[in-house]
Design a protein around this motif. Structure first.
Motif, PDB file in Angstrom:
ATOM      1  N   PRO A  74      -1.222 -10.072   6.846  1.00  0.00           N
ATOM      2  CA  PRO A  74      -1.513 -11.256   6.013  1.00  0.00           C
ATOM      3  C   PRO A  74      -2.844 -11.162   5.279  1.00  0.00           C
ATOM      4  O   PRO A  74      -3.013 -11.800   4.235  1.00  0.00           O
ATOM      5  CB  PRO A  74      -1.513 -12.400   7.036  1.00  0.00           C
ATOM      6  N   GLU A  75      -3.756 -10.360   5.783  1.00  0.00           N
ATOM      7  CA  GLU A  75      -5.049 -10.192   5.100  1.00  0.00           C
ATOM      8  C   GLU A  75      -4.958  -9.165   3.991  1.00  0.00           C
ATOM      9  O   GLU A  75      -5.517  -9.348   2.906  1.00  0.00           O
ATOM     10  CB  GLU A  75      -6.117  -9.783   6.117  1.00  0.00           C
ATOM     11  N   PHE A  76      -4.264  -8.060   4.237  1.00  0.00           N
ATOM     12  CA  PHE A  76      -4.074  -6.990   3.249  1.00  0.00           C
ATOM     13  C   PHE A  76      -2.569  -6.881   2.985  1.00  0.00           C
ATOM     14  O   PHE A  76      -1.846  -6.243   3.751  1.00  0.00           O
ATOM     15  CB  PHE A  76      -4.640  -5.661   3.759  1.00  0.00           C
ATOM     16  N   TRP A  77      -2.117  -7.511   1.908  1.00  0.00           N
ATOM     17  CA  TRP A  77      -0.685  -7.663   1.661  1.00  0.00           C
ATOM     18  C   TRP A  77       0.026  -6.328   1.519  1.00  0.00           C
ATOM     19  O   TRP A  77       1.119  -6.150   2.039  1.00  0.00           O
ATOM     20  CB  TRP A  77      -0.468  -8.509   0.409  1.00  0.00           C
ATOM     21  N   PHE A  78      -0.567  -5.388   0.785  1.00  0.00           N
ATOM     22  CA  PHE A  78       0.038  -4.073   0.581  1.00  0.00           C
ATOM     23  C   PHE A  78      -0.645  -2.991   1.409  1.00  0.00           C
ATOM     24  O   PHE A  78      -0.438  -1.803   1.167  1.00  0.00           O
ATOM     25  CB  PHE A  78      -0.007  -3.677  -0.898  1.00  0.00           C
ATOM     26  N   GLY A  79      -1.432  -3.377   2.359  1.00  0.00           N
ATOM     27  CA  GLY A  79      -2.130  -2.413   3.183  1.00  0.00           C
ATOM     28  C   GLY A  79      -3.449  -1.971   2.577  1.00  0.00           C
ATOM     29  O   GLY A  79      -3.940  -2.547   1.606  1.00  0.00           O
ATOM     30  N   ILE A  80      -4.025  -0.941   3.175  1.00  0.00           N
ATOM     31  CA  ILE A  80      -5.301  -0.396   2.705  1.00  0.00           C
ATOM     32  C   ILE A  80      -5.148   1.092   2.442  1.00  0.00           C
ATOM     33  O   ILE A  80      -4.240   1.746   2.967  1.00  0.00           O
ATOM     34  CB  ILE A  80      -6.433  -0.654   3.725  1.00  0.00           C
ATOM     35  N   GLU A  81      -6.049   1.603   1.643  1.00  0.00           N
ATOM     36  CA  GLU A  81      -6.003   3.014   1.253  1.00  0.00           C
ATOM     37  C   GLU A  81      -6.536   3.902   2.372  1.00  0.00           C
ATOM     38  O   GLU A  81      -7.557   3.583   2.979  1.00  0.00           O
ATOM     39  CB  GLU A  81      -6.838   3.216  -0.003  1.00  0.00           C
ATOM     40  N   PRO A  82      -5.863   5.014   2.677  1.00  0.00           N
ATOM     41  CA  PRO A  82      -6.416   5.953   3.666  1.00  0.00           C
ATOM     42  C   PRO A  82      -7.782   6.481   3.229  1.00  0.00           C
ATOM     43  O   PRO A  82      -8.099   6.560   2.048  1.00  0.00           O
ATOM     44  CB  PRO A  82      -5.374   7.073   3.705  1.00  0.00           C
ATOM     45  N   GLN A  83      -8.603   6.806   4.207  1.00  0.00           N
ATOM     46  CA  GLN A  83      -9.960   7.350   4.050  1.00  0.00           C
ATOM     47  C   GLN A  83     -10.964   6.306   3.573  1.00  0.00           C
ATOM     48  O   GLN A  83     -11.939   6.014   4.275  1.00  0.00           O
ATOM     49  CB  GLN A  83      -9.972   8.559   3.104  1.00  0.00           C
ATOM     50  N   LEU A  84     -10.733   5.706   2.398  1.00  0.00           N
ATOM     51  CA  LEU A  84     -11.729   4.787   1.845  1.00  0.00           C
ATOM     52  C   LEU A  84     -11.517   3.346   2.297  1.00  0.00           C
ATOM     53  O   LEU A  84     -12.467   2.572   2.341  1.00  0.00           O
ATOM     54  CB  LEU A  84     -11.706   4.846   0.314  1.00  0.00           C
ATOM     55  N   GLY A  85     -10.296   2.957   2.567  1.00  0.00           N
ATOM     56  CA  GLY A  85     -10.036   1.611   3.033  1.00  0.00           C
ATOM     57  C   GLY A  85     -10.084   0.542   1.957  1.00  0.00           C
ATOM     58  O   GLY A  85     -10.383  -0.620   2.241  1.00  0.00           O
ATOM     59  N   ARG A  86      -9.793   0.909   0.712  1.00  0.00           N
ATOM     60  CA  ARG A  86      -9.738  -0.097  -0.349  1.00  0.00           C
ATOM     61  C   ARG A  86      -8.427  -0.878  -0.269  1.00  0.00           C
ATOM     62  O   ARG A  86      -7.419  -0.364   0.215  1.00  0.00           O
ATOM     63  CB  ARG A  86      -9.886   0.559  -1.720  1.00  0.00           C
TER      64      ARG A  86
END
Length: 342
Positions: A105-117
């Motif tokens: 619910p906080e990150f709807w599409f997830g986060i980017e590997p390594q950088l976490g964007r």
């Protein structure tokens, strides 16, 4: 000889009750409904595929236009590396700890590997960048192609011959190879080779290069159209009445060229979207950390064996947009051409 008696009020009433021949000039709606534009619009509305595709295309352009507003309401931006602030978001191998690429619910599409964007906000701005460049390149290409193609077809002679040979040369170029080769040349015109290329310059260079190699196809099409139109009776009549070449081009020729111009534009824009993404993937267009469809796909290609989610959203969204726009282009072509059937 007896003169005819004028009609009385009673006879007029009887005539009105029985009915009279309708005057088409007094019915502007009837004549307007038979105009080519309204007929094309009616044919387009009957095409369910075209209407659905139009809604999808409008949805993507709305996202591009409102990306800052949506990101602000969402509460995330595409540049912040959230994993550096919260290390628990990534595991020991720098992959999202949560399922499906860290979707929550906080990150709807997830986060980017390594950088976490944040993937959702990065995708919003990526769509905005890619569509902005593609639209600008399409508009510039159409303007150049219309001017050169119309001028060559109307003037004829040596001008037409020279323009025709230039068009043949440009169409024989392998576009992707020359895109890669000419991008550094365009950068060098504005900054020193040892300086970092700013984002605005990359965008302008992409627009210039895409338009420089893309105008030939539409110019060739319009040149052929103008060569046929300039021998028609209405053009000859305009010349006889002393109309200037400018008036003939703008008042007589261009109104008959809108159909091929619109059709070519609808086919050109999705091609530019994929071309821009391809150049970003190859590293000669937009580069990280600038949000872009091609940048996201290039980054996702580095992790897709362990985490497919990051590559899934930009790849799927681009495929949906390009497919919808191509279907919309087919529907517009069928609506503008009454003889075409699907």
């Amino acid at each position: 000889m007896t003169l005819p008696t004028p009609p009385t009020a009673a006879s007029l009433e009887v005539t009105d009750e029985i009915g009279s021949i309708p005057d088409s000039s007094a019915n502007p709606k009837g004549s307007e409904s038979r105009s080519p534009g309204r007929l094309a619009w009616k044919r387009f509305k009957r095409d369910r595929t075209g209407v659905i595709s139009a809604y999808v295309v409008i949805f993507f352009f709305a996202i591009a236009a409102l990306a800052p507003v949506i990101a602000k309401l969402y509460g995330k931006d595409p540049y912040t590396t959230y994993a550096s602030q919260r290390p628990e978001l990534l595991d020991a191998f720098a992959y999202p700890t949560g399922p499906n690429g860290g979707m929550s619910p906080e990150f709807w599409f997830g986060i980017e590997p390594q950088l976490g964007r944040d993937v959702f906000s990065f995708l919003l701005y990526g769509i905005r960048t890619s569509l902005g460049i593609a639209v600008a390149a399409t508009l510039l290409t159409v303007v150049i192609g219309v001017v050169i193609g119309t001028a060559a077809g109307y003037v004829g002679g040596k001008t037409d011959y020279v323009v025709g040979r230039i068009i043949d040369i440009l169409l024989s170029f392998p576009s992707t190879l020359f895109f890669i080769a000419f991008m550094p040349v365009v950068y060098a015109l504005f900054i020193a080779p040892d300086e970092e290329v700013p984002t605005w310059l990359r965008a302008i260079a992409l627009i210039i290069v895409l338009a420089a190699f893309g105008w030939a196809s539409i110019a060739r099409l319009l040149r052929g159209q103008v060569l046929g139109l300039r021998e028609r009776e209405f053009v000859e009549a305009a010349k006889v009445t002393g109309a200037s070449p400018r008036r003939i081009v703008f008042k007589e020729l261009l109104p008959n060229l809108w159909t091929p111009i619109i059709i070519q534009s609808t086919l050109m824009l999705p091609a530019y979207v994929t071309a821009e993404a391809g150049l970003a993937f190859l590293g000669v267009g937009m580069i990280d950390p600038t949000p872009d469809w091609g940048v996201m796909i290039a980054r996702g290609a580095m992790f897709y064996t362990q985490d497919l989610t990051f590559m899934l959203f930009p790849g799927l969204s681009m495929v949906i947009f390009v497919l919808a726009f191509n279907l919309l282009g087919d529907s517009v072509r069928d609506a503008l051409d009454p003889k075409s059937k699907r």
